[in-house]
Enzyme design. Structure first.
Site, PDB file in Angstrom:
ATOM      1  N   GLY A 149       0.770  -1.247   0.000  1.00 32.73           N
ATOM      2  CA  GLY A 149       0.000   0.000   0.000  1.00 32.73           C
ATOM      3  C   GLY A 149       0.797   1.291   0.000  1.00 32.73           C
ATOM      4  N   SER A 150       1.985   1.310  -0.633  1.00 33.10           N
ATOM      5  CA  SER A 150       2.722   2.577  -0.656  1.00 33.10           C
ATOM      6  C   SER A 150       2.010   3.612  -1.541  1.00 33.10           C
ATOM      7  CB  SER A 150       4.173   2.367  -1.096  1.00 33.10           C
ATOM      8  OG  SER A 150       4.254   2.049  -2.464  1.00 33.10           O
ATOM      9  N   ASN A 184      -6.011   2.929 -12.471  1.00 36.47           N
ATOM     10  CA  ASN A 184      -5.000   1.960 -12.040  1.00 36.47           C
ATOM     11  C   ASN A 184      -3.632   2.578 -12.242  1.00 36.47           C
ATOM     12  OD1 ASN A 184      -3.886  -0.614 -11.294  1.00 36.47           O
ATOM     13  ND2 ASN A 184      -3.477  -1.000 -13.464  1.00 36.47           N
ATOM     14  N   HIS A 194       0.313   1.391 -13.190  1.00 38.45           N
ATOM     15  CA  HIS A 194       1.081   0.249 -13.698  1.00 38.45           C
ATOM     16  C   HIS A 194       2.560   0.634 -13.796  1.00 38.45           C
ATOM     17  CE1 HIS A 194       1.940  -3.421 -15.830  1.00 38.45           C
ATOM     18  NE2 HIS A 194       2.639  -2.717 -16.699  1.00 38.45           N
ATOM     19  N   GLU A 229     -10.028  -4.670 -20.764  1.00 38.60           N
ATOM     20  CA  GLU A 229      -8.807  -5.458 -20.936  1.00 38.60           C
ATOM     21  C   GLU A 229      -7.758  -5.035 -19.903  1.00 38.60           C
ATOM     22  OE1 GLU A 229      -7.480  -5.860 -25.126  1.00 38.60           O
ATOM     23  OE2 GLU A 229      -9.468  -5.070 -25.556  1.00 38.60           O
ATOM     24  N   ASP A 283      -4.553  -3.680 -18.143  1.00 43.56           N
ATOM     25  CA  ASP A 283      -3.515  -2.665 -18.401  1.00 43.56           C
ATOM     26  C   ASP A 283      -3.682  -2.030 -19.777  1.00 43.56           C
ATOM     27  OD1 ASP A 283      -2.431  -3.312 -15.923  1.00 43.56           O
ATOM     28  OD2 ASP A 283      -1.063  -4.792 -16.752  1.00 43.56           O
TER      29      ASP A 283
HETATM   30  C1  GRF Z   1       3.111  -0.822  -7.747  1.00 45.51           C
HETATM   31  O1  GRF Z   1       4.353  -1.046  -8.373  1.00 45.51           O
HETATM   32  C2  GRF Z   1       2.038  -0.592  -8.779  1.00 45.51           C
HETATM   33  O2  GRF Z   1       2.501   0.037  -9.928  1.00 45.51           O
HETATM   34  C3  GRF Z   1       1.603  -1.990  -9.100  1.00 45.51           C
HETATM   35  O3  GRF Z   1       1.665  -2.694  -7.884  1.00 45.51           O
HETATM   36  C4  GRF Z   1       2.603  -2.068  -7.018  1.00 45.51           C
HETATM   37  C5  GRF Z   1       1.878  -1.730  -5.760  1.00 45.51           C
HETATM   38  O4  GRF Z   1       2.719  -1.221  -4.766  1.00 45.51           O
HETATM   39  N1  GRF Z   1       0.285  -1.994  -9.706  1.00 45.51           N
HETATM   40  P1  GRF Z   1       2.090  -0.602  -3.442  1.00 45.51           P
HETATM   41  O5  GRF Z   1       1.230  -1.687  -2.798  1.00 45.51           O
HETATM   42  O6  GRF Z   1       1.296   0.594  -3.823  1.00 45.51           O
HETATM   43  O7  GRF Z   1       3.271  -0.257  -2.575  1.00 45.51           O
END
Ligand code: GRF
Length: 206
Positions: free
Chosen positions: A12-13, A106, A108, A142, A144
Site C-alpha cells: 500500500g505505498s 489503475n 502500472h 482489458e 492494463d
Molecule cells: C506498484 O508497483 C504498482 O505500480 C503496481 O503494484 C505495485 C503496488 O505497490 N500496480 P504498493 O502496494 O502501492 O506499494
C-alpha cells in the site's frame, strides 16, 4: 471534495501517497474506504491509521462477478466518486468496469502499452528498454489497457536489477498517482475514445 475508494492487495505505498496528498490538501478529496482481498495486507493498517474504513473481503469460493458485486456495494455505501486500484492483484469483472467506467484508475509500473502484466519492471530490463516508467490509466475491459491519464519516465541503467528499477519507478508512481487523482477531483479529465483530454495541465513527468 471527492470520496475516494482504494482497492489493494499488499503493502500500500501508493495508497499512502494518496492518503498523504489528501491530508495535505494537494488533492481535494478523502480516502473514505480501503478494500483488500488479502486479510493481512499492510495497506489495511495504513488505512486504519488514517481513519479510513478498512475492509477485508474474502473472494474464496465466489465468482469474480459476485465478489465484485460485494466490492461495489461497499463502495456505494461510502458514496465513492473515484476508485483507485493500488497494487490490487485481482482481475476486475466486466459488469464492474461497466458500472464504474471513467471512475476507476489503475497504476502500472511500465510505460503502457509496453510491458503490461505482472512483471513490468523485469520485462522492461529483459527487453533491453533504455527508458521505462509508470502509467496511470482508466480501467477498461482489458488488462492494463484503458485510456492513459499520466505517464512518468525513468532511465534504465545497465546495472539496474528488477528491484532497483522498481524502486526508481515507485518514486514516480507516488508523484503521478496523486496528480492524476488531483486532476480528476478538479474535473479536468475527459475521456475521448482512447485519449484522456486534460484541460490545460500536463500528463507527463520526466
Ligand atoms: C506498484 O508497483 C504498482 O505500480 C503496481 O503494484 C505495485 C503496488 O505497490 N500496480 P504498493 O502496494 O502501492 O506499494
Amino acid at each position: 471534495m471527492i470520496n475516494i475508494g482504494v482497492l489493494v492487495s499488499g503493502r500500500g505505498s501508493n495508497l499512502q501517497a494518496l492518503i498523504d496528498s489528501c491530508e495535505s490538501g494537494y488533492v481535494d478529496g478523502k480516502v473514505v474506504v480501503v478494500i483488500s482481498d488479502k486479510k493481512d495486507a499492510f495497506a489495511l493498517e495504513r488505512a486504519r491509521n488514517h481513519g479510513s474504513s478498512a475492509t477485508f473481503l474474502d473472494s474464496n469460493g465466489k465468482t469474480r462477478e459476485d465478489f465484485d458485486d460485494e466490492i461495489a456495494k461497499e463502495l456505494d455505501n461510502h458514496n465513492v466518486d473515484l476508485i483507485c486500484l493500488a497494487g490490487y492483484m485481482k482481475l476486475i469483472s466486466k459488469p464492474f468496469v461497466k458500472k464504474f467506467y471513467g471512475k476507476i484508475m489503475n497504476i502500472h509500473p511500465a510505460l503502457l502499452p509496453s510491458f503490461p502484466g505482472l512483471h513490468g519492471q523485469k520485462d522492461a530490463i529483459e527487453w533491453g528498454a533504455k527508458i521505462s516508467g509508470c502509467t496511470v490509466h482508466f480501467i477498461d475491459e482489458e488488462v492494463d489497457h484503458g485510456p492513459i491519464i499520466m505517464q512518468a519516465a525513468v532511465p534504465v541503467d545497465e546495472d539496474d536489477t528488477e528491484d532497483t528499477l522498481a524502486k526508481k519507478i515507485l518514486e514516480k508512481e507516488h508523484k503521478i498517482y496523486p496528480k492524476a487523482v488531483k486532476m480528476f477531483a478538479q474535473g479536468k479529465l475527459r475521456i475521448d475514445g482512447r485519449r484522456v483530454i486534460i484541460g490545460g495541465d500536463s500528463g507527463y513527468l520526466f
